[in-house]
Motif scaffolding. Structure first.
Motif, PDB file in Angstrom:
ATOM      1  N   ASN A 183       0.835  -1.207   0.000  1.00 16.79           N
ATOM      2  CA  ASN A 183       0.000   0.000   0.000  1.00 16.79           C
ATOM      3  C   ASN A 183       0.867   1.253   0.000  1.00 16.79           C
ATOM      4  O   ASN A 183       0.605   2.211  -0.730  1.00 16.79           O
ATOM      5  N   GLN A 186       2.631   1.668  -3.379  1.00 15.40           N
ATOM      6  CA  GLN A 186       1.644   2.018  -4.408  1.00 15.40           C
ATOM      7  C   GLN A 186       1.211   3.466  -4.250  1.00 15.40           C
ATOM      8  O   GLN A 186       1.067   4.197  -5.236  1.00 15.40           O
ATOM      9  N   ARG A 187       1.011   3.896  -3.006  1.00 16.47           N
ATOM     10  CA  ARG A 187       0.584   5.283  -2.782  1.00 16.47           C
ATOM     11  C   ARG A 187       1.695   6.270  -3.143  1.00 16.47           C
ATOM     12  O   ARG A 187       1.427   7.444  -3.402  1.00 16.47           O
ATOM     13  N   HIS A 189       3.483   5.749  -5.728  1.00 17.07           N
ATOM     14  CA  HIS A 189       3.595   5.531  -7.169  1.00 17.07           C
ATOM     15  C   HIS A 189       4.916   4.844  -7.546  1.00 17.07           C
ATOM     16  O   HIS A 189       5.513   5.141  -8.567  1.00 17.07           O
ATOM     17  N   GLU A 581      -7.091   9.572  -7.023  1.00 16.40           N
ATOM     18  CA  GLU A 581      -6.539   8.607  -7.988  1.00 16.40           C
ATOM     19  C   GLU A 581      -5.340   7.905  -7.377  1.00 16.40           C
ATOM     20  O   GLU A 581      -5.121   6.711  -7.533  1.00 16.40           O
ATOM     21  N   SER A 582      -4.549   8.681  -6.629  1.00 13.29           N
ATOM     22  CA  SER A 582      -3.359   8.145  -6.011  1.00 13.29           C
ATOM     23  C   SER A 582      -3.717   7.087  -4.969  1.00 13.29           C
ATOM     24  O   SER A 582      -3.133   6.005  -4.921  1.00 13.29           O
ATOM     25  N   ARG A 585      -4.769   3.667  -6.181  1.00 13.25           N
ATOM     26  CA  ARG A 585      -3.770   2.746  -6.732  1.00 13.25           C
ATOM     27  C   ARG A 585      -3.578   1.523  -5.858  1.00 13.25           C
ATOM     28  O   ARG A 585      -2.992   0.533  -6.281  1.00 13.25           O
ATOM     29  N   SER A 587      -3.916  -1.803  -4.142  1.00 12.17           N
ATOM     30  CA  SER A 587      -4.621  -3.036  -4.453  1.00 12.17           C
ATOM     31  C   SER A 587      -3.987  -4.180  -3.676  1.00 12.17           C
ATOM     32  O   SER A 587      -2.826  -4.104  -3.277  1.00 12.17           O
TER      33      SER A 587
END
Length: 593
Positions: A183, A186-187, A189, A581-582, A585, A587
């Motif tokens: 997480n 992903q956050r 990016h 959106e960020s 991300r 998943s």
RNA sequence: CGGGGCGUAGCGUAGCCUGGUAGCGCGUCGGCUUUGGGAGCCGAAGGCCCCCGGUUCAAAUCCGGGCGCCCCGACCA
């Protein structure tokens, strides 16, 4: 922030020492400045980006039950002596004496301090499970700092420590971190994969590393596209070839002049390298305990001629603290001949013989005769020599068959941005950090430890998100949301409008970096691209004539004019959209051990 | 720790081989002009040429030693 007041300046030319794009951009955009090899000052832009990263980390670790604390950087050596790591860890741990001549260390990790806290605070199983973490400076006296913030001596790490009453609890907290780390990355990016890894100096049962796949990486990873197997090359296993079905033949010496390498030997005798045995020699340091000195022991390792030795596997197989290549005179001292060596007929006392698991399955290998210019044909494990350890010792290579599915392994480079360890009771037993279970039995607390380096994460984000013009910060990590390029020339109304928008933006939570400098448009546009905030608002006489300000995203060529009285609400909506959106991300990643 | 490269103004660099006044670009400061993608002109400041020692009439330059930085490897969370 107004750029006329911003402490750091952008650079036109990049200092010659920087090679990696992220390193160059960190310097050029004025995020960091070096103090000495591997230590950096973080200037305002970097500090803000790091704070964003650290807040994401806090958010995710809090979400799995973490409680933030801060532990000391300076530790008494006695604590590290209790767990033995004072003796195990090499010069990468900085040591010094305080004014009373007591040995002290600079904390490079905090298992000892956590275990000490636990033995003071934890009495009962009712206090478990528990998760503690800190975000704090670590110092490791690296033999070689490199790549800007990729490998530094002083850095900030989020380190968390799980405390459990039972192994199921550890497993649950380990799995919780496994996902929380995904997480976090992903956050930010940053694409990462989790790979199995060596436990190294941490000890314990199992570990994963989070790897950002990039050629700049320091680690080699072994991956299987067939089944998803992913491991650091230090521990990666390939499938063993099928055992040879061949009876043992009598061994015989054969003259093999000028064949100190496997290739030369195989060429001369016209046999495949797989029918030869390769000897590799080390001096291993076996750690002494409290009051004991370290011992050095000669290690004679044997792998098949078609494979390469993996030193991490060898180190683990014999429980050594350290390995170094043996010197020629040390090799001769045990009765072996460099270039023509085998374990057959060694002067054995004190020599630790370790053979790869493929060796006992491989009959009739050509091996050294321990005389210059001679080898032995048809040597057989068990008949001609035996070993103290038989273990997987070989390096998995690109193209090897996968141990799990038989597919083809490939290798890739990666940067380690995080790691998670199941430690077990290694530290709590040593420090007697125990609790009473529901039956009244005293048991050591079961620990895990979990780390993320925030500076390395920042440099990887820049490595992943940049172009020729500069950084392209993801919104979640960007020091500010929007650059406002104010083209002030001959238009007092531009300065007034910019000032008004700046005040209003901050009052609405839109983080604006206002370029109010007395500089030409080209300079301002280039600096805006270089610093790389996700949004850019241009305000000039031209945009005012067109009815407002020009809004453009850093990663897009398109722009649009927004009326002045809608600018801040538009920015607010755009920032919210990007932030959402960020967060979107994130998943779930299937756990694989 | 092994191998390689490099230390000259804030940054980028030339000069070093072949010893003889330290140069250029950018940046900085002042002035005028300019102003939507790293502006122009004029003027100015800024250098223990990494440090120590040696050779020499003379050293940025040659020699010895040291320190620092970068890259590759070893090592490493």
């Amino acid at each position: 922030m107004r750029m006329s007041r911003l402490f750091s300046q952008t650079l036109r030319d990049v200092p010659g020492e920087a090679e990696l794009p992220s390193h160059q951009l960190l310097l050029k955009a004025g995020l960091v400045r070096p103090l000495s090899a591997g230590s950096y000052s973080y200037l305002p832009l970097a500090r803000r980006a790091l704070t964003k990263i650290e807040d994401i980390i806090r958010d995710e670790i809090d979400a799995i039950g973490g409680q933030e604390i801060t532990m000391p950087v300076v530790h008494p050596a006695s604590l590290w002596q209790e767990t033995g790591r004072w003796y195990q860890v090499g010069p990468e741990m900085a040591r010094f004496k305080d004014r009373a001549e007591r040995d002290m260390v600079l904390g490079m990790t905090h298992e000892e301090v956590i275990a000490d806290l636990v033995r003071q605070e934890v009495r009962s199983y009712r206090q478990l499970p528990c998760l503690l973490y800190q975000i704090q400076t670590k110092y490791r006296d690296e033999p070689r700092a490199r790549g800007g913030l990729i490998r530094v001596r002083e850095f900030t790490m989020k380190d968390s420590y799980s405390l459990d009453a039972d192994w199921e609890g550890l497993d649950a907290q380990y799995r919780a971190h496994f996902q929380a780390y995904f997480n976090i990355f992903q956050r930010c990016h940053l694409p990462v994969i989790a790979v199995r890894s060596d436990v190294g100096m941490m000890g314990g049962q199992m570990a994963h590393e989070y790897m950002y796949l990039n050629a700049i990486g320091e680690d080699t990873l072994v991956l299987c596209d067939g089944c998803g197997y992913a491991a650091n090359r230090q521990v990666a296993a390939a499938r063993l070839p099928a055992a040879e079905a061949e009876g043992a033949l009598p061994s015989e010496p054969v003259a093999t002049p000028d064949t100190p390498t496997i290739e030369a030997l195989a060429e001369l005798l016209q046999v495949p390298t797989a029918r030869t045995a390769k000897a590799v020699f080390f001096m291993a340091t076996i750690a002494g305990g409290e009051g004991e000195v370290d011992r050095e022991r000669f290690v004679f390792a044997v792998v098949r001629g078609d494979s390469e030795l993996n030193e991490t596997k060898l180190t683990n197989a014999i429980g050594a603290r350290d390995l170094r290549p043996a010197r020629e005179e040390e090799i001769r001292a045990v009765g072996a001949e460099p270039g023509y060596a085998s374990p057959v007929g060694l002067r054995g006392d004190g020599v630790l013989v370790v053979v790869d698991e493929l060796i006992p399955q491989s009959p009739n290998l050509v091996a050294g005769a321990n005389q210059p210019g001679y080898h032995l044909r048809h040597t057989n494990y068990g008949r001609d020599y035996t070993a103290d350890h038989v273990a997987d010792l070989v390096l998995a290579r690109d193209g090897d068959p996968c141990a799990q599915c038989g597919g083809t392994l490939r290798t890739s480079r990666g940067v380690e941005v995080g790691n998670i360890f199941k430690l077990g009771t290694r530290y709590t037993e040593a420090l007697e950090a125990v609790f009473l279970d529901s039956a009244g039995n005293s048991k050591p607390v079961i620990m895990g430890s979990y780390g993320i380096g925030s500076g390395r994460l920042l440099s990887c984000v820049i490595e992943e998100h940049h172009d020729e013009g500069g950084i392209r910060f993801p919104i979640s990590v960007a020091p500010y949301h929007v650059s406002c390029v104010a083209l002030l020339q001959r238009a007092p109304e531009v300065a007034e409008a910019a000032e008004r928008l700046y005040q209003e933006a901050w009052s609405q939570g839109v983080e604006m970096l206002l370029d109010d400098r007395d500089a030409t448009p080209g300079v301002k546009f280039n600096d805006a691209d270089l610093i790389g905030l996700p949004l850019r608002l241009t305000l000039g006489a031209r945009s005012l004539r067109q009815g407002g300000a020009e809004l453009k995203a850093r990663d897009s060529e398109e722009s649009r004019i927004v009326p002045l009285d809608e600018v801040v609400s538009t920015l607010r909506a755009e920032v919210d959209r990007l932030l959402a959106e960020s967060r979107g991300r994130v998943s779930t990643v299937p756990y694989a051990d």
